[in-house]
Design a protein around this motif. Structure first.
Motif, PDB file in Angstrom:
ATOM      1  N   GLN A 225     -52.703  37.405  29.865  1.00  6.09           N
ATOM      2  CA  GLN A 225     -51.775  38.483  30.196  1.00  6.09           C
ATOM      3  C   GLN A 225     -51.844  38.834  31.682  1.00  6.09           C
ATOM      4  N   ARG A 226     -53.049  38.782  32.272  1.00  2.00           N
ATOM      5  CA  ARG A 226     -53.210  39.078  33.696  1.00  2.00           C
ATOM      6  C   ARG A 226     -52.489  38.038  34.544  1.00  2.00           C
ATOM      7  N   LEU A 227     -52.564  36.771  34.135  1.00  2.00           N
ATOM      8  CA  LEU A 227     -51.887  35.712  34.873  1.00  2.00           C
ATOM      9  C   LEU A 227     -50.371  35.914  34.840  1.00  2.00           C
ATOM     10  N   TYR A 228     -49.847  36.264  33.665  1.00  2.00           N
ATOM     11  CA  TYR A 228     -48.413  36.549  33.591  1.00  2.00           C
ATOM     12  C   TYR A 228     -48.047  37.775  34.433  1.00  2.00           C
ATOM     13  N   ALA A 229     -48.887  38.791  34.393  1.00  2.00           N
ATOM     14  CA  ALA A 229     -48.604  40.011  35.150  1.00  2.00           C
ATOM     15  C   ALA A 229     -48.560  39.743  36.646  1.00  2.00           C
ATOM     16  N   ASP A 230     -49.291  38.723  37.084  1.00  2.00           N
ATOM     17  CA  ASP A 230     -49.312  38.416  38.509  1.00  2.00           C
ATOM     18  C   ASP A 230     -48.305  37.336  38.884  1.00  2.00           C
ATOM     19  N   GLY A 231     -47.398  37.011  37.955  1.00  2.00           N
ATOM     20  CA  GLY A 231     -46.287  36.157  38.319  1.00  2.00           C
ATOM     21  C   GLY A 231     -46.328  34.726  37.830  1.00  2.00           C
ATOM     22  N   ALA A 232     -47.241  34.399  36.926  1.00  2.00           N
ATOM     23  CA  ALA A 232     -47.272  33.032  36.403  1.00  2.00           C
ATOM     24  C   ALA A 232     -45.958  32.705  35.702  1.00  2.00           C
ATOM     25  N   GLU A 233     -45.449  31.510  35.960  1.00  2.00           N
ATOM     26  CA  GLU A 233     -44.264  31.040  35.238  1.00  2.00           C
ATOM     27  C   GLU A 233     -44.636  30.654  33.816  1.00  2.00           C
ATOM     28  N   TYR A 234     -45.850  30.140  33.658  1.00  2.00           N
ATOM     29  CA  TYR A 234     -46.353  29.775  32.336  1.00  2.00           C
ATOM     30  C   TYR A 234     -47.862  29.930  32.355  1.00  2.00           C
ATOM     31  N   ALA A 235     -48.427  30.430  31.260  1.00  2.00           N
ATOM     32  CA  ALA A 235     -49.876  30.569  31.138  1.00  2.00           C
ATOM     33  C   ALA A 235     -50.286  30.177  29.734  1.00  2.00           C
ATOM     34  N   SER A 236     -51.485  29.599  29.625  1.00  2.00           N
ATOM     35  CA  SER A 236     -51.944  29.114  28.325  1.00  2.00           C
ATOM     36  C   SER A 236     -53.444  28.868  28.373  1.00  2.00           C
ATOM     37  N   MET A 237     -54.061  28.862  27.218  1.00  2.00           N
ATOM     38  CA  MET A 237     -55.403  28.338  27.104  1.00  2.00           C
ATOM     39  C   MET A 237     -55.306  26.819  27.117  1.00  2.00           C
ATOM     40  N   SER A 238     -56.294  26.159  27.700  1.00  2.00           N
ATOM     41  CA  SER A 238     -56.297  24.698  27.725  1.00  2.00           C
ATOM     42  C   SER A 238     -57.191  24.158  26.618  1.00  2.00           C
ATOM     43  N   GLY A 239     -56.707  23.171  25.900  1.00  2.00           N
ATOM     44  CA  GLY A 239     -57.502  22.545  24.852  1.00  2.00           C
ATOM     45  C   GLY A 239     -57.985  23.571  23.851  1.00  2.00           C
ATOM     46  N   SER A 240     -59.249  23.431  23.458  1.00  2.00           N
ATOM     47  CA  SER A 240     -59.843  24.373  22.506  1.00  2.00           C
ATOM     48  C   SER A 240     -60.580  25.492  23.220  1.00  2.00           C
ATOM     49  N   GLY A 241     -60.246  25.729  24.493  1.00  2.00           N
ATOM     50  CA  GLY A 241     -60.806  26.843  25.252  1.00  2.00           C
ATOM     51  C   GLY A 241     -62.165  26.509  25.848  1.00  2.00           C
ATOM     52  N   SER A 242     -62.631  27.396  26.691  1.00  2.00           N
ATOM     53  CA  SER A 242     -62.179  28.767  26.916  1.00  2.00           C
ATOM     54  C   SER A 242     -61.467  28.990  28.261  1.00  2.00           C
ATOM     55  N   THR A 243     -61.050  27.935  28.922  1.00  2.00           N
ATOM     56  CA  THR A 243     -60.335  28.098  30.190  1.00  2.00           C
ATOM     57  C   THR A 243     -58.877  28.464  29.931  1.00  2.00           C
ATOM     58  N   VAL A 244     -58.383  29.416  30.700  1.00  2.00           N
ATOM     59  CA  VAL A 244     -56.976  29.816  30.646  1.00  2.00           C
ATOM     60  C   VAL A 244     -56.383  29.536  32.025  1.00  2.00           C
ATOM     61  N   TYR A 245     -55.186  28.986  32.045  1.00  2.00           N
ATOM     62  CA  TYR A 245     -54.569  28.651  33.329  1.00  2.00           C
ATOM     63  C   TYR A 245     -53.190  29.290  33.451  1.00  2.00           C
ATOM     64  N   GLY A 246     -52.770  29.456  34.686  1.00  2.00           N
ATOM     65  CA  GLY A 246     -51.422  29.910  34.978  1.00  2.00           C
ATOM     66  C   GLY A 246     -50.783  28.980  35.989  1.00  2.00           C
ATOM     67  N   ILE A 247     -49.510  28.666  35.803  1.00  2.00           N
ATOM     68  CA  ILE A 247     -48.749  27.844  36.743  1.00  2.00           C
ATOM     69  C   ILE A 247     -47.804  28.757  37.513  1.00  2.00           C
ATOM     70  N   PHE A 248     -47.871  28.669  38.844  1.00  2.00           N
ATOM     71  CA  PHE A 248     -47.103  29.548  39.725  1.00  2.00           C
ATOM     72  C   PHE A 248     -46.203  28.700  40.624  1.00  2.00           C
ATOM     73  N   ASP A 249     -45.147  29.320  41.131  1.00  2.00           N
ATOM     74  CA  ASP A 249     -44.247  28.585  42.024  1.00  2.00           C
ATOM     75  C   ASP A 249     -44.719  28.630  43.474  1.00  2.00           C
ATOM     76  N   LYS A 250     -45.772  29.402  43.758  1.00  2.00           N
ATOM     77  CA  LYS A 250     -46.323  29.456  45.105  1.00  2.00           C
ATOM     78  C   LYS A 250     -47.805  29.790  45.039  1.00  2.00           C
ATOM     79  N   GLN A 251     -48.494  29.639  46.151  1.00  2.00           N
ATOM     80  CA  GLN A 251     -49.933  29.832  46.194  1.00  2.00           C
ATOM     81  C   GLN A 251     -50.316  31.259  45.826  1.00  2.00           C
ATOM     82  N   LYS A 252     -51.408  31.359  45.058  1.00  2.00           N
ATOM     83  CA  LYS A 252     -51.946  32.651  44.657  1.00  2.00           C
ATOM     84  C   LYS A 252     -53.434  32.686  44.966  1.00  2.00           C
ATOM     85  N   ASN A 253     -53.938  33.877  45.205  1.00  2.00           N
ATOM     86  CA  ASN A 253     -55.376  34.078  45.321  1.00  2.00           C
ATOM     87  C   ASN A 253     -55.744  35.237  44.407  1.00  2.00           C
ATOM     88  N   LEU A 254     -56.299  34.890  43.242  1.00  2.00           N
ATOM     89  CA  LEU A 254     -56.577  35.906  42.228  1.00  2.00           C
ATOM     90  C   LEU A 254     -58.065  36.166  42.073  1.00  2.00           C
TER      91      LEU A 254
END
Length: 269
Positions: A225-254
């Protein structure tokens, strides 16, 4: 010889059925990313394998890099080597780090000893070591199915997109991840869904593990939810977890938001 086994993310992950052999058939898009380990292979009087960096649970004798050497040594006359793995990709994180180490070990040993192993045979060796090891022989975006060890080319270009991966340090084993899963055929066609704009993926592309792991680990849902709130075009958990990623259209520093977690950020290729 020095190689850099890289991680991958899953874009979509559907658990479609349980197999007679106890494994599950899946469908997913595997996409390589730049978060990497380092594996060095040098000549030695006797075989040895050592690691540093992130601590790897279990005995070094069970490490997939060592098993890769032993697998090839069963068919080829290999001189002893020293293998040194610097572990940076989090473990139990849904990023395929161990599988990548194994596949890169096969590729590196093939080059190191000039074995001239065919691409198809390298894939076969990798499949013996783990379900998604073979992907890292290929190491390009692919539509993956069956156990995650069969592939088809996919026309998916995310070059220039910025990705942020957040790993909160929760180790989720494969057994734990699958414990609550009820396999079912996907309601939409993943290959078709991936043809749409990244910003449209959220309504159609999902990771089945989120339904069972998010209630157990609410922090993972909060990160998404934080990744989406900061502008991610798409966010998801990868595989069986626990890493969550967000894809953005420009560079971010979170790092401010996720300063207590492992964070990797970079351009997609």
């Amino acid at each position: 010889m020095l190689v850099f086994p890289n991680a991958k993310i899953n874009i979509g992950l559907n658990i479609v059925e349980k197999r007679p052999d106890g494994f599950h058939n899946i469908e997913s898009c595997f996409y390589p990313i730049g978060w990497s380990d380092a594996l060095e292979i040098t000549k030695s009087e006797a075989f040895s394998f050592e690691t540093n960096g992130i601590s790897i649970p279990g005995d070094n004798a069970d490490n997939l890099c060592k098993k890769a050497y032993e697998t090839l040594a069963g068919d080829y006359e290999l001189h002893p080597v020293k293998m040194h793995l610097l572990k940076a990709i989090p473990i139990g994180a849904g990023l395929g780090g161990g599988s990548s180490d194994a596949a890169f070990a096969i590729r590196a040993l093939n080059d190191f000893f000039k074995l001239n192993i065919s691409f198809e045979k390298q894939l076969d060796y990798a499949r013996r070591l783990g379900s998604d090891c073979a992907f890292f022989i290929l190491n390009k975006p692919a539509y993956c199915f069956q156990k995650g060890d069969r592939f088809e080319d996919i026309d998916l270009k995310l070059a220039g997109k910025w990705i942020v991966l957040v790993n909160p340090g929760i180790h989720i084993s494969t057994i734990e991840a699958y414990a609550g899963i009820k396999p079912a055929a996907a309601k939409t066609n993943l290959r078709d869904d991936l043809k749409g704009p990244v910003a449209d993926w959220a309504t159609r592309i999902k990771n089945d593990f989120e339904a069972t792991l998010f209630p157990k680990y609410p922090l993972l849902k909060e990160i998404k939810q934080r990744l989406y709130a900061d502008g991610a075009e798409y966010a998801s958990m990868s595989g069986s977890g626990s890493t969550v990623y967000g894809i953005f259209d420009k560079q971010k520093n979170l790092n401010t938001y996720f300063k207590n977690y492992k964070v990797w950020q970079g351009l997609l290729g």
